[in-house]
Design a protein around this motif. Structure first.
Motif, PDB file in Angstrom:
ATOM      1  N   GLN A 138       0.850  -1.188   0.000  1.00  0.00           N
ATOM      2  CA  GLN A 138       0.000   0.000   0.000  1.00  0.00           C
ATOM      3  C   GLN A 138       0.889   1.242   0.000  1.00  0.00           C
ATOM      4  OE1 GLN A 138      -3.406  -0.086   0.060  1.00  0.00           O
ATOM      5  NE2 GLN A 138      -3.833  -2.215   0.648  1.00  0.00           N
ATOM      6  N   TYR A 186      -0.696   4.472   3.948  1.00  0.00           N
ATOM      7  CA  TYR A 186      -1.453   3.907   5.062  1.00  0.00           C
ATOM      8  C   TYR A 186      -2.569   4.844   5.499  1.00  0.00           C
ATOM      9  CZ  TYR A 186       1.068  -0.371   6.227  1.00  0.00           C
ATOM     10  OH  TYR A 186       1.576  -1.652   6.227  1.00  0.00           O
ATOM     11  N   ALA A 198      -4.687   6.070   3.397  1.00  0.00           N
ATOM     12  CA  ALA A 198      -5.816   5.675   2.548  1.00  0.00           C
ATOM     13  C   ALA A 198      -5.455   4.362   1.875  1.00  0.00           C
ATOM     14  CB  ALA A 198      -6.107   6.757   1.512  1.00  0.00           C
ATOM     15  N   MET A 199      -5.724   3.271   2.562  1.00  0.00           N
ATOM     16  CA  MET A 199      -5.472   1.961   1.974  1.00  0.00           C
ATOM     17  C   MET A 199      -6.570   1.660   0.962  1.00  0.00           C
ATOM     18  SD  MET A 199      -4.227  -0.013   5.438  1.00  0.00           S
ATOM     19  CE  MET A 199      -3.626  -1.464   4.579  1.00  0.00           C
ATOM     20  N   TRP A 200      -6.200   0.928  -0.079  1.00  0.00           N
ATOM     21  CA  TRP A 200      -7.143   0.675  -1.168  1.00  0.00           C
ATOM     22  C   TRP A 200      -8.443   0.063  -0.659  1.00  0.00           C
ATOM     23  CZ3 TRP A 200      -7.854   1.819  -6.167  1.00  0.00           C
ATOM     24  CH2 TRP A 200      -8.805   1.073  -6.867  1.00  0.00           C
ATOM     25  N   GLU A 201      -8.349  -0.937   0.206  1.00  0.00           N
ATOM     26  CA  GLU A 201      -9.535  -1.657   0.657  1.00  0.00           C
ATOM     27  C   GLU A 201     -10.464  -0.807   1.515  1.00  0.00           C
ATOM     28  OE1 GLU A 201      -6.437  -4.532  -0.469  1.00  0.00           O
ATOM     29  OE2 GLU A 201      -6.476  -2.741   0.798  1.00  0.00           O
ATOM     30  N   SER A 202      -9.945   0.265   2.103  1.00  0.00           N
ATOM     31  CA  SER A 202     -10.792   1.134   2.918  1.00  0.00           C
ATOM     32  C   SER A 202     -11.186   2.405   2.171  1.00  0.00           C
ATOM     33  CB  SER A 202     -10.075   1.513   4.221  1.00  0.00           C
ATOM     34  OG  SER A 202      -8.855   2.186   3.956  1.00  0.00           O
ATOM     35  N   THR A 203     -10.836   2.468   0.871  1.00  0.00           N
ATOM     36  CA  THR A 203     -11.177   3.634   0.060  1.00  0.00           C
ATOM     37  C   THR A 203     -12.088   3.267  -1.102  1.00  0.00           C
ATOM     38  OG1 THR A 203      -9.009   4.610   0.587  1.00  0.00           O
ATOM     39  CG2 THR A 203     -10.207   5.571  -1.259  1.00  0.00           C
ATOM     40  N   PHE A 230     -14.490   0.261  -2.323  1.00  0.00           N
ATOM     41  CA  PHE A 230     -15.139  -0.973  -1.884  1.00  0.00           C
ATOM     42  C   PHE A 230     -15.747  -1.718  -3.076  1.00  0.00           C
ATOM     43  CE2 PHE A 230     -15.385   2.260   1.431  1.00  0.00           C
ATOM     44  CZ  PHE A 230     -14.758   1.612   2.490  1.00  0.00           C
ATOM     45  N   ALA A 257     -14.937   5.931  -0.471  1.00  0.00           N
ATOM     46  CA  ALA A 257     -14.771   6.748   0.737  1.00  0.00           C
ATOM     47  C   ALA A 257     -14.184   8.088   0.310  1.00  0.00           C
ATOM     48  CB  ALA A 257     -13.873   6.042   1.747  1.00  0.00           C
ATOM     49  N   HIS A 273      -6.210  11.205   0.914  1.00  0.00           N
ATOM     50  CA  HIS A 273      -7.317  10.275   0.672  1.00  0.00           C
ATOM     51  C   HIS A 273      -7.100   9.442  -0.588  1.00  0.00           C
ATOM     52  CE1 HIS A 273      -9.850  12.049   3.837  1.00  0.00           C
ATOM     53  NE2 HIS A 273      -9.339  13.210   3.448  1.00  0.00           N
ATOM     54  N   ALA A 292      -5.600   6.568  -2.816  1.00  0.00           N
ATOM     55  CA  ALA A 292      -5.115   5.237  -2.461  1.00  0.00           C
ATOM     56  C   ALA A 292      -4.494   4.557  -3.668  1.00  0.00           C
ATOM     57  CB  ALA A 292      -6.262   4.382  -1.918  1.00  0.00           C
TER      58      ALA A 292
END
Length: 247
Positions: free
Chosen positions: A118, A121, A123-128, A130, A156, A238, A240
């Motif tokens: 990543q 950290y 804005a990690m891909w999986e939390s930005t 979906f 996100a 933000h 990612a």
């Protein structure tokens, strides 16, 4: 450690004494430690020299890979991106199964350790993003296919963002010769609203360079539209991006 009491506050080194400003004021300390000449020649420091050699290779390789992914690091990074790349490069070097200690190199290690890295950290891909996606590693090209999604629900997005762009970057790297080539494709600006995005994909033709390892990374960046023009947000934390394929 001594504290400076004079009205003249010093910073720097004079002889073997270093003057510096700390949280408790101005201090002074004498240089110490093992002389470099002893570390580099004394047989008892052989293990230290081996470690230093591999640390240096990891530092060089991580900076090299960061340069190769400049298209991404301009868009998505955090304050420790370089340090995390360095730590990952050192793990790859230590995975070299054939070379002696101190002589291990990144080219002989398990390069797939970089997969999933990543770039931020914050804005990690999986939390930005979906949105599930698949990677088609074909003979002549690599294609990333995203499932259909509604941007306002599946991103996100930061405050102030009106649009987003997805991008795919390929860095073909030869760690031995320390050369690389990069290419990228950037998708169109798409509004963050309830209109579904369907059939979206990004594709790059393989460079096919002998002796190179190909890294592929996907990323997203957020934009603001003003009077028909698109602008990067002042705060890019933000955005990612992550490595998704090593070929």
């Amino acid at each position: 450690m001594a504290r400076q009491s004079s009205f003249i506050k010093l910073e720097g080194t004079i002889g073997d004494v270093t003057f510096y400003k700390g949280k408790n004021g101005y201090n002074a300390r004498q240089k110490g430690g093992v002389p470099k000449s002893r570390i580099m020649n004394d047989p008892s420091f052989q293990r230290t020299r081996e470690n230093l050699a591999e640390f240096a290779r990891a530092a060089t390789s991580s900076k090299f890979l960061k340069d190769a992914f400049r298209e991404i690091t301009l868009r998505s990074r955090d304050l420790r991106t370089h340090n995390r790349l360095y730590s990952t490069a050192l793990r790859v070097i230590k995975s070299d199964p054939t070379s002696k200690r101190g002589e291990r190199i990144i080219a002989n290690g398990d390069i797939t350790i970089f997969n999933g890295f990543q770039f931020s950290y914050n804005a990690m891909w999986e939390s930005t993003v979906f949105v599930p996606f698949t990677v088609d590693n074909g003979t002549s090209d690599v294609t990333v296919n995203l499932n259909d999604f509604v941007p306002s629900k599946m991103l996100a997005n930061p405050q102030g963002a009106t649009h987003f762009r997805l991008f795919l970057v390929n860095a073909a790297v030869d760690f031995t010769e320390e050369v690389y080539r990069s290419q990228s494709i950037v998708g169109p600006e798409m509004p963050i609203n309830i209109t579904p995005v369907t059939g979206f994909s990004l594709a790059l033709t393989k460079l096919g360079l002998a002796g190179h390892t190909d890294f592929y990374a996907i990323g997203v960046e957020f934009l603001q539209e003003v009077n028909g023009d698109f602008y990067d947000l002042n705060d890019r934390t933000h955005n990612a991006a992550k490595i998704i394929l090593i070929d």
